[in-house]
Design a protein around this motif. Structure first.
Motif, PDB file in Angstrom:
ATOM      1  N   ASP A 118       0.833  -1.209   0.000  1.00  0.00           N
ATOM      2  CA  ASP A 118       0.000   0.000   0.000  1.00  0.00           C
ATOM      3  C   ASP A 118       0.868   1.259   0.000  1.00  0.00           C
ATOM      4  OD1 ASP A 118      -2.255  -1.601   0.063  1.00  0.00           O
ATOM      5  OD2 ASP A 118      -2.589  -1.340   2.224  1.00  0.00           O
ATOM      6  N   ALA A 119       1.904   1.280   0.832  1.00  0.00           N
ATOM      7  CA  ALA A 119       2.786   2.449   0.920  1.00  0.00           C
ATOM      8  C   ALA A 119       3.537   2.664  -0.391  1.00  0.00           C
ATOM      9  CB  ALA A 119       3.770   2.284   2.073  1.00  0.00           C
ATOM     10  N   ARG A 120       3.947   1.606  -1.017  1.00  0.00           N
ATOM     11  CA  ARG A 120       4.661   1.736  -2.297  1.00  0.00           C
ATOM     12  C   ARG A 120       3.749   2.351  -3.356  1.00  0.00           C
ATOM     13  NH1 ARG A 120       9.254  -1.317  -5.161  1.00  0.00           N
ATOM     14  NH2 ARG A 120       8.772  -0.829  -7.305  1.00  0.00           N
ATOM     15  N   ARG A 121       2.476   1.968  -3.329  1.00  0.00           N
ATOM     16  CA  ARG A 121       1.515   2.517  -4.295  1.00  0.00           C
ATOM     17  C   ARG A 121       1.299   4.019  -4.108  1.00  0.00           C
ATOM     18  NH1 ARG A 121      -2.208  -1.964  -6.286  1.00  0.00           N
ATOM     19  NH2 ARG A 121      -1.294  -3.806  -5.347  1.00  0.00           N
ATOM     20  N   THR A 122       1.507   4.511  -2.894  1.00  0.00           N
ATOM     21  CA  THR A 122       1.357   5.948  -2.652  1.00  0.00           C
ATOM     22  C   THR A 122       2.615   6.733  -3.033  1.00  0.00           C
ATOM     23  OG1 THR A 122       2.136   5.891  -0.360  1.00  0.00           O
ATOM     24  CG2 THR A 122      -0.235   5.543  -0.733  1.00  0.00           C
ATOM     25  N   GLY A 123       3.669   6.018  -3.408  1.00  0.00           N
ATOM     26  CA  GLY A 123       4.891   6.680  -3.846  1.00  0.00           C
ATOM     27  C   GLY A 123       6.025   6.657  -2.844  1.00  0.00           C
ATOM     28  N   ALA A 124       5.841   5.967  -1.726  1.00  0.00           N
ATOM     29  CA  ALA A 124       6.915   5.865  -0.739  1.00  0.00           C
ATOM     30  C   ALA A 124       8.025   4.961  -1.272  1.00  0.00           C
ATOM     31  CB  ALA A 124       6.383   5.303   0.574  1.00  0.00           C
ATOM     32  N   THR A 125       9.231   5.222  -0.836  1.00  0.00           N
ATOM     33  CA  THR A 125      10.375   4.377  -1.167  1.00  0.00           C
ATOM     34  C   THR A 125      10.478   3.295  -0.100  1.00  0.00           C
ATOM     35  OG1 THR A 125      11.538   6.231  -2.180  1.00  0.00           O
ATOM     36  CG2 THR A 125      12.881   4.344  -1.496  1.00  0.00           C
ATOM     37  N   ILE A 126      10.639   2.061  -0.532  1.00  0.00           N
ATOM     38  CA  ILE A 126      10.750   0.930   0.390  1.00  0.00           C
ATOM     39  C   ILE A 126      12.178   0.396   0.325  1.00  0.00           C
ATOM     40  CG2 ILE A 126       9.846  -1.332   1.060  1.00  0.00           C
ATOM     41  CD1 ILE A 126       7.662   0.828   0.982  1.00  0.00           C
ATOM     42  N   LEU A 127      12.835   0.346   1.480  1.00  0.00           N
ATOM     43  CA  LEU A 127      14.167  -0.239   1.597  1.00  0.00           C
ATOM     44  C   LEU A 127      14.077  -1.367   2.608  1.00  0.00           C
ATOM     45  CD1 LEU A 127      16.279   3.025   1.826  1.00  0.00           C
ATOM     46  CD2 LEU A 127      15.852   1.633  -0.191  1.00  0.00           C
ATOM     47  N   ALA A 128      14.798  -2.451   2.358  1.00  0.00           N
ATOM     48  CA  ALA A 128      14.726  -3.606   3.249  1.00  0.00           C
ATOM     49  C   ALA A 128      16.110  -4.114   3.609  1.00  0.00           C
ATOM     50  CB  ALA A 128      13.918  -4.727   2.607  1.00  0.00           C
ATOM     51  N   ASP A 130      17.401  -7.373   5.442  1.00  0.00           N
ATOM     52  CA  ASP A 130      16.928  -8.636   5.990  1.00  0.00           C
ATOM     53  C   ASP A 130      18.061  -9.639   6.120  1.00  0.00           C
ATOM     54  OD1 ASP A 130      17.131  -9.212   3.270  1.00  0.00           O
ATOM     55  OD2 ASP A 130      15.259 -10.294   3.166  1.00  0.00           O
ATOM     56  N   GLY A 131      17.776 -10.702   6.821  1.00  0.00           N
ATOM     57  CA  GLY A 131      18.804 -11.685   7.121  1.00  0.00           C
ATOM     58  C   GLY A 131      18.473 -13.050   6.575  1.00  0.00           C
ATOM     59  N   ASP A 132      19.148 -14.037   7.129  1.00  0.00           N
ATOM     60  CA  ASP A 132      19.005 -15.425   6.714  1.00  0.00           C
ATOM     61  C   ASP A 132      19.270 -15.545   5.222  1.00  0.00           C
ATOM     62  OD1 ASP A 132      18.454 -16.193   9.331  1.00  0.00           O
ATOM     63  OD2 ASP A 132      16.304 -16.006   9.065  1.00  0.00           O
ATOM     64  N   GLU A 133      18.337 -16.097   4.494  1.00  0.00           N
ATOM     65  CA  GLU A 133      18.520 -16.271   3.053  1.00  0.00           C
ATOM     66  C   GLU A 133      17.752 -15.222   2.259  1.00  0.00           C
ATOM     67  OE1 GLU A 133      20.852 -18.349   1.986  1.00  0.00           O
ATOM     68  OE2 GLU A 133      21.121 -18.684   4.121  1.00  0.00           O
ATOM     69  N   GLY A 134      17.267 -14.220   2.939  1.00  0.00           N
ATOM     70  CA  GLY A 134      16.509 -13.180   2.264  1.00  0.00           C
ATOM     71  C   GLY A 134      15.046 -13.546   2.161  1.00  0.00           C
ATOM     72  N   ASP A 135      14.228 -12.570   2.015  1.00  0.00           N
ATOM     73  CA  ASP A 135      12.793 -12.758   1.899  1.00  0.00           C
ATOM     74  C   ASP A 135      12.406 -12.305   0.496  1.00  0.00           C
ATOM     75  OD1 ASP A 135      10.014 -12.396   1.893  1.00  0.00           O
ATOM     76  OD2 ASP A 135       9.971 -11.902   4.028  1.00  0.00           O
ATOM     77  N   PRO A 136      12.120 -13.245  -0.432  1.00  0.00           N
ATOM     78  CA  PRO A 136      11.854 -12.867  -1.817  1.00  0.00           C
ATOM     79  C   PRO A 136      10.652 -11.928  -1.967  1.00  0.00           C
ATOM     80  CG  PRO A 136      11.731 -15.265  -1.535  1.00  0.00           C
ATOM     81  CD  PRO A 136      12.090 -14.677  -0.223  1.00  0.00           C
ATOM     82  N   GLU A 137       9.623 -12.098  -1.141  1.00  0.00           N
ATOM     83  CA  GLU A 137       8.467 -11.211  -1.243  1.00  0.00           C
ATOM     84  C   GLU A 137       8.821  -9.795  -0.795  1.00  0.00           C
ATOM     85  OE1 GLU A 137       4.475 -12.817  -0.268  1.00  0.00           O
ATOM     86  OE2 GLU A 137       5.645 -14.542   0.415  1.00  0.00           O
ATOM     87  N   LEU A 138       9.583  -9.688   0.286  1.00  0.00           N
ATOM     88  CA  LEU A 138      10.019  -8.388   0.766  1.00  0.00           C
ATOM     89  C   LEU A 138      10.940  -7.729  -0.259  1.00  0.00           C
ATOM     90  CD1 LEU A 138      10.203  -6.190   2.926  1.00  0.00           C
ATOM     91  CD2 LEU A 138      11.961  -7.569   4.069  1.00  0.00           C
ATOM     92  N   SER A 139      11.885  -8.485  -0.779  1.00  0.00           N
ATOM     93  CA  SER A 139      12.804  -7.953  -1.790  1.00  0.00           C
ATOM     94  C   SER A 139      12.057  -7.513  -3.042  1.00  0.00           C
ATOM     95  CB  SER A 139      13.860  -8.997  -2.165  1.00  0.00           C
ATOM     96  OG  SER A 139      14.697  -9.252  -1.064  1.00  0.00           O
ATOM     97  N   LEU A 141       9.072  -6.218  -3.159  1.00  0.00           N
ATOM     98  CA  LEU A 141       8.391  -4.950  -2.883  1.00  0.00           C
ATOM     99  C   LEU A 141       9.370  -3.790  -2.721  1.00  0.00           C
ATOM    100  CD1 LEU A 141       5.599  -5.921  -0.342  1.00  0.00           C
ATOM    101  CD2 LEU A 141       5.290  -4.947  -2.617  1.00  0.00           C
ATOM    102  N   ALA A 142      10.568  -4.104  -2.289  1.00  0.00           N
ATOM    103  CA  ALA A 142      11.551  -3.062  -1.965  1.00  0.00           C
ATOM    104  C   ALA A 142      12.169  -2.459  -3.215  1.00  0.00           C
ATOM    105  CB  ALA A 142      12.640  -3.642  -1.070  1.00  0.00           C
TER     106      ALA A 142
END
Length: 192
Positions: A118-128, A130-139, A141-142
């Motif tokens: 939702d925040a990305r759709r409003t024009g916000a910049t998303i930075l992530a 993360d650890g372990d092996e990474g989160d593909p869904e988070l990556s 969106l970021a």
């Protein structure tokens, strides 16, 4: 970890490429336009208060108020001080020019991913971060993501320190600054 410890860590990690990568990633944090526009959020199980505190210190020391973060919390305790009372409703109010910095070592939850979308759709910049092996869904969106795998030469905590310090670094500089850096590289650091 104090500034001298982070500097020592940078020197130790210089040949690995991690210093450059954290600096590149930290540039995204600097894109925030106004004070309060850098929102730091984690998961219900992992509040990123540590990196928020370091970013706040770095912002103050560097005179860069746009880097002073707003810690967004999943559950705000009764009686929390004002700067620790910002709940998830703040994510709904995110707008263009603001940055959501997601810090989670063990992956993002579905409710967090929905709010980030939702925040990305409003024009916000998303930075992530993360650890372990990474989160593909988070990556996915970021706009930029930095993953610290289990076999990395630094811990997830150390990566947070490198990113927060790099965010407030002065870039470029004039001829005098460049010459000073060159002289230090050639002759080594000054020891008092």
């Amino acid at each position: 970890m104090d500034a001298s410890s982070v500097e020592f860590l940078r020197e130790a990690l210089a040949p690995t490429g991690w210093v450059e990568r954290t600096r590149e990633f930290a540039l995204g944090l600097r894109a925030t336009r106004s004070p309060g526009g850098l929102l730091v959020v984690g998961t219900p199980a992992e509040e990123p208060w540590h990196v928020a505190a370091h970013l706040d210190d770095e912002a103050r020391l560097a005179g860069m108020p746009q880097l002073a973060p707003t810690l967004v919390r999943w559950s705000v305790p009764v009686g929390a001080p004002p700067h620790l009372r910002v709940g998830l409703e703040r994510l709904r109010a995110t707008r263009r020019g603001e940055t959501l910095f997601v810090v989670t070592e063990h992956g993002a939850s579905v409710p967090l991913l929905e709010r980030l979308d939702d925040a990305r759709r409003t024009g916000a910049t998303i930075l992530a971060l993360d650890g372990d092996e990474g989160d593909p869904e988070l990556s996915g969106l970021a706009h930029d993501a930095l993953t610290v795998p289990a076999d990395a030469p630094l811990s997830f905590d150390a990566a947070q320190h490198l990113v927060s310090m790099a965010a407030a670094e002065r870039r470029g500089g004039g001829l005098r600054d460049r010459l000073a850096r060159l002289l230090e590289r050639v002759s080594g650091p000054q020891i008092d």
